[in-house]
Design an enzyme around this catalytic site. Structure first.
Site, PDB file in Angstrom:
ATOM      1  N   HIS A 187       1.091  -1.244   0.062  1.00  0.00           N
ATOM      2  CA  HIS A 187       0.204  -0.128  -0.005  1.00  0.00           C
ATOM      3  C   HIS A 187       0.840   1.202   0.066  1.00  0.00           C
ATOM      4  CE1 HIS A 187      -2.835   3.033   1.396  1.00  0.00           C
ATOM      5  NE2 HIS A 187      -3.816   2.146   0.749  1.00  0.00           N
ATOM      6  N   LEU A 222     -10.949  -3.467   2.732  1.00  0.00           N
ATOM      7  CA  LEU A 222      -9.656  -3.125   2.156  1.00  0.00           C
ATOM      8  C   LEU A 222      -8.636  -2.287   2.900  1.00  0.00           C
ATOM      9  CD1 LEU A 222      -8.877  -2.051  -0.880  1.00  0.00           C
ATOM     10  CD2 LEU A 222     -10.410  -0.169  -0.542  1.00  0.00           C
ATOM     11  N   ASP A 223      -7.378  -2.630   2.739  1.00  0.00           N
ATOM     12  CA  ASP A 223      -6.123  -2.050   3.245  1.00  0.00           C
ATOM     13  C   ASP A 223      -6.122  -2.141   4.835  1.00  0.00           C
ATOM     14  OD1 ASP A 223      -5.188  -1.466   0.782  1.00  0.00           O
ATOM     15  OD2 ASP A 223      -6.318   0.597   0.811  1.00  0.00           O
ATOM     16  N   GLU A 224      -6.820  -3.056   5.499  1.00  0.00           N
ATOM     17  CA  GLU A 224      -6.864  -3.146   6.850  1.00  0.00           C
ATOM     18  C   GLU A 224      -6.607  -4.464   7.305  1.00  0.00           C
ATOM     19  OE1 GLU A 224     -10.886  -1.940   8.306  1.00  0.00           O
ATOM     20  OE2 GLU A 224     -10.998  -0.221   7.307  1.00  0.00           O
TER      21      GLU A 224
END
Length: 279
Positions: A187, A222-224
């Site tokens: 990310h 998402l992105d966690e």
């Protein structure tokens, strides 16, 4: 034979003694051992590297037998047998180039049988390294069927880990759950950070003093997902958006490569939404 045993179970007395006894029972010699008990969950994690003249299958049977009373998640792997990675990309090449370069140097202990992309731009780069390239364009109409093709490739090629090297598509909940703990993403932010489009321009407009990148396991959120590796660089008011992009690319490639290396060397343990990393 050089083996790595990875163990995870509820913490209780006698685990380390049982592991050392198991290694001794298969005529082994411990080269390296790391262990950690998570104080929140009470989970015990251990990574043991040892040499033995016993076969992999026999060593695994002995360890399973001697450690059975602890009901562990136990994996035994021969170091020479490298994990197989499927790399997925879109158009940006910096992370992909670094992975291919480190693999050729022998500094990234993975096999890369295939690269999949939703664009065709990076075919020449991939094929110049003697690796198969497959173009699977994605749109709102074919997303499910294309993911089914990717899943089929994973099964056929015996893939251990999927590496998203700047793959600019959101994977479905079903795909994420099917390969939970085996999909690594990079990310373009030191999470939590700027979401959405043009993150470096957002950072510039907010006058940030550090930028960074985060490698994490992919989940349906998402992105966690659980964070594997992060790094930062300090910047100043004189740094332009283009400067930030350039610095960011360098951080991204380094962070992703390290995360893949940690996975390949069995140094990552998942404890809930956290990771335990043995260096």
């Amino acid at each position: 034979m050089d083996l790595i045993a990875s163990l995870q179970c509820a913490d209780q007395p006698g685990i380390v003694h049982a592991m050392t006894t198991s290694v001794l029972a298969c005529g082994g010699n411990i080269i390296e051992n790391q262990q950690f008990t998570d104080p929140i969950t009470g989970l015990f994690c251990m990574r043991t590297r040892f040499t033995t003249e016993t076969s992999l299958s026999d060593a695994e049977k002995i360890l399973q037998r001697e450690l059975a009373r602890f009901a562990p998640e136990l994996k035994v792997r021969e170091i020479g047998k490298r994990p197989r990675a499927l790399i997925m990309v879109t158009k940006e090449s910096h992370c992909l180039r670094d992975l291919l370069y480190l693999r050729e140097l022998g500094e990234l202990p993975v096999e890369i049988p295939l690269v999949i992309s939703n664009h065709d731009e990076l075919r020449g780069l991939v094929e110049s390294h003697g690796i198969a390239f497959e173009h699977l364009p994605v749109d709102s109409q074919n997303k499910k069927s294309q993911e089914s093709k990717i899943m089929a490739r994973i099964q056929t090629l015996n893939i251990d880990v999927v590496v998203l090297a700047r793959y600019m598509q959101i994977l479905s909940k079903e795909f994420c759950n099917e390969f939970a703990g085996h999909i690594i993403n990079i990310h373009h932010s030191f999470l939590p950070g700027f979401k959405g489009a043009r993150p470096y321009h957002q950072a510039y407009e907010r006058g940030v003093k550090i930028i960074g990148a985060t490698a994490h396991f992919v989940t349906e959120d998402l992105d966690e997902g659980p964070i594997i590796e992060q790094d930062i660089a300090h910047v100043t008011h004189s740094s332009t958006p283009d400067d930030l992009i350039s610095i960011g690319r360098d951080i991204e490639r380094r962070v992703l490569a390290k995360a893949v290396r940690l996975y390949a060397e069995d140094r990552i343990f998942l404890v809930g939404n956290r990771t335990i990393i043995f260096s």
